[in-house]
Design a protein around this motif. Structure first.
Motif, PDB file in Angstrom:
ATOM      1  N   PRO A 142       8.977   7.729   3.764  1.00  0.00           N
ATOM      2  CA  PRO A 142      10.173   6.994   4.209  1.00  0.00           C
ATOM      3  C   PRO A 142      10.073   6.525   5.653  1.00  0.00           C
ATOM      4  O   PRO A 142      10.604   5.474   6.013  1.00  0.00           O
ATOM      5  CB  PRO A 142      11.310   8.009   4.026  1.00  0.00           C
ATOM      6  N   GLY A 143       9.366   7.292   6.504  1.00  0.00           N
ATOM      7  CA  GLY A 143       9.197   6.875   7.890  1.00  0.00           C
ATOM      8  C   GLY A 143       8.367   5.616   7.995  1.00  0.00           C
ATOM      9  O   GLY A 143       8.680   4.708   8.775  1.00  0.00           O
ATOM     10  N   VAL A 144       7.305   5.544   7.214  1.00  0.00           N
ATOM     11  CA  VAL A 144       6.453   4.350   7.206  1.00  0.00           C
ATOM     12  C   VAL A 144       7.236   3.150   6.689  1.00  0.00           C
ATOM     13  O   VAL A 144       7.160   2.047   7.247  1.00  0.00           O
ATOM     14  CB  VAL A 144       5.200   4.584   6.355  1.00  0.00           C
ATOM     15  N   LEU A 145       8.008   3.351   5.628  1.00  0.00           N
ATOM     16  CA  LEU A 145       8.796   2.254   5.068  1.00  0.00           C
ATOM     17  C   LEU A 145       9.834   1.752   6.064  1.00  0.00           C
ATOM     18  O   LEU A 145      10.066   0.536   6.185  1.00  0.00           O
ATOM     19  CB  LEU A 145       9.480   2.709   3.781  1.00  0.00           C
ATOM     20  N   TRP A 146      10.468   2.681   6.788  1.00  0.00           N
ATOM     21  CA  TRP A 146      11.462   2.268   7.782  1.00  0.00           C
ATOM     22  C   TRP A 146      10.804   1.449   8.877  1.00  0.00           C
ATOM     23  O   TRP A 146      11.327   0.407   9.288  1.00  0.00           O
ATOM     24  CB  TRP A 146      12.139   3.501   8.389  1.00  0.00           C
ATOM     25  N   LEU A 147       9.662   1.915   9.365  1.00  0.00           N
ATOM     26  CA  LEU A 147       8.965   1.199  10.434  1.00  0.00           C
ATOM     27  C   LEU A 147       8.520  -0.185   9.982  1.00  0.00           C
ATOM     28  O   LEU A 147       8.686  -1.173  10.712  1.00  0.00           O
ATOM     29  CB  LEU A 147       7.753   2.010  10.890  1.00  0.00           C
ATOM     30  N   LEU A 148       7.981  -0.280   8.774  1.00  0.00           N
ATOM     31  CA  LEU A 148       7.545  -1.580   8.258  1.00  0.00           C
ATOM     32  C   LEU A 148       8.728  -2.521   8.090  1.00  0.00           C
ATOM     33  O   LEU A 148       8.621  -3.720   8.394  1.00  0.00           O
ATOM     34  CB  LEU A 148       6.826  -1.390   6.921  1.00  0.00           C
TER      35      LEU A 148
ATOM     36  N   LEU B   4       0.825  -1.206   0.000  1.00  0.00           N
ATOM     37  CA  LEU B   4       0.000   0.000   0.000  1.00  0.00           C
ATOM     38  C   LEU B   4       0.860   1.256   0.000  1.00  0.00           C
ATOM     39  O   LEU B   4       0.563   2.225  -0.724  1.00  0.00           O
ATOM     40  CB  LEU B   4      -0.917  -0.010   1.226  1.00  0.00           C
ATOM     41  N   ALA B   5       1.928   1.259   0.777  1.00  0.00           N
ATOM     42  CA  ALA B   5       2.805   2.430   0.837  1.00  0.00           C
ATOM     43  C   ALA B   5       3.418   2.739  -0.520  1.00  0.00           C
ATOM     44  O   ALA B   5       3.589   3.911  -0.892  1.00  0.00           O
ATOM     45  CB  ALA B   5       3.903   2.202   1.876  1.00  0.00           C
ATOM     46  N   HIS B   6       3.730   1.685  -1.295  1.00  0.00           N
ATOM     47  CA  HIS B   6       4.348   1.891  -2.607  1.00  0.00           C
ATOM     48  C   HIS B   6       3.331   2.257  -3.686  1.00  0.00           C
ATOM     49  O   HIS B   6       3.726   2.529  -4.832  1.00  0.00           O
ATOM     50  CB  HIS B   6       5.125   0.639  -3.026  1.00  0.00           C
ATOM     51  N   LEU B   7       2.046   2.263  -3.337  1.00  0.00           N
ATOM     52  CA  LEU B   7       1.049   2.738  -4.302  1.00  0.00           C
ATOM     53  C   LEU B   7       1.021   4.258  -4.384  1.00  0.00           C
ATOM     54  O   LEU B   7       0.477   4.825  -5.328  1.00  0.00           O
ATOM     55  CB  LEU B   7      -0.351   2.218  -3.922  1.00  0.00           C
ATOM     56  N   HIS B   8       1.604   4.927  -3.416  1.00  0.00           N
ATOM     57  CA  HIS B   8       1.697   6.380  -3.440  1.00  0.00           C
ATOM     58  C   HIS B   8       2.805   6.811  -4.402  1.00  0.00           C
ATOM     59  O   HIS B   8       3.779   6.090  -4.618  1.00  0.00           O
ATOM     60  CB  HIS B   8       1.990   6.917  -2.044  1.00  0.00           C
ATOM     61  N   ARG B   9       2.642   7.993  -4.941  1.00  0.00           N
ATOM     62  CA  ARG B   9       3.651   8.518  -5.865  1.00  0.00           C
ATOM     63  C   ARG B   9       4.999   8.620  -5.163  1.00  0.00           C
ATOM     64  O   ARG B   9       6.045   8.279  -5.732  1.00  0.00           O
ATOM     65  CB  ARG B   9       3.203   9.887  -6.389  1.00  0.00           C
TER      66      ARG B   9
END
Length: 212
Positions: free
Chosen positions: A162-168, A153-158
């Motif tokens: 980066p904070g969300v990706l790091w946490l995941l 879902l995070a990669h569906l955004h343009r």
């Protein structure tokens, strides 16, 4: 003396684990995945609601685990669309070999439990430990599915946050690379406190030896 007892305990624990891991790989690989599926469906069904399809299905031919994780999100900056996109669920497939590490905790824990003297009380505590290990493995699969869905879902955004990706990524590493292997050791110290005196004894013995 303490070193001999600890050494015997460790040798027995390593031998038991090796025997059980060989048994897992040669005989119990598929049955353990089948048991994991049954237990993982509990949190996936209770904690997630996907009215359109099942949250977990296993392909009988390939063995892939097909997840459908509800996210109920709106992507306002999708690169594929000029307008907001409603995302109800994220579907993805995981090969069986990617799920197999979540089954290994049973065999590591059992190998550690079999290294202590067997009694009626130790068998009861071992069964409790296996029950808790089953719950941990099921929740680990749930977390694995959630993290993968949220990452997609995070990669569906343009521009992914980066904070969300790091946490995941952090949660993924704890869940996939730490929990399956660390949880059996934590459980054995809780359910079989016989391990603690031996570990403390070798530490005290080493200190006395240094002072001498």
């Amino acid at each position: 003396m303490g070193e001999n007892k600890l050494g015997q305990l460790l040798v027995k624990a390593v031998a038991s684990q090796l025997a059980l891991l060989v048994l897992w790989w040669t005989v119990l690989y598929r049955p353990s995945l089948g048991l994991l599926r049954l237990t993982a469906e509990v949190p996936l069904t209770v904690l997630l609601t996907n009215p359109s399809k099942s949250t977990l299905e296993v392909d009988p031919s390939s063995g892939d685990w097909n997840f459908s994780i509800p996210v109920n999100a709106v992507v306002k900056d999708s690169p594929q669309s000029g307008s907001p996109v409603q995302v109800d669920a994220i579907d993805f497939a995981a090969p069986a070999e990617n799920i197999a590490p979540f089954t290994i905790g049973w065999f590591i824990y059992l190998g550690l439990a079999l290294s202590v003297p067997i009694s009626r009380d130790s068998i009861r505590r071992t069964l409790w430990g296996l029950l808790f290990q089953t719950a941990i493995s099921a929740l680990a699969v749930f977390t694995y599915a959630e993290v993968n869905a949220r990452g997609t879902l995070a990669h569906l955004h343009r521009v992914p946050d980066p904070g969300v990706l790091w946490l995941l990524n952090f949660v993924y590493h704890i869940d996939y690379l730490v929990m399956p292997y660390a949880s059996p050791f934590l459980l054995i110290l809780w359910t079989h406190p016989e391990w603690w005196p031996k570990l403390i004894g070798i530490r005290n013995g080493s200190r006395r030896y240094v002072r001498t």
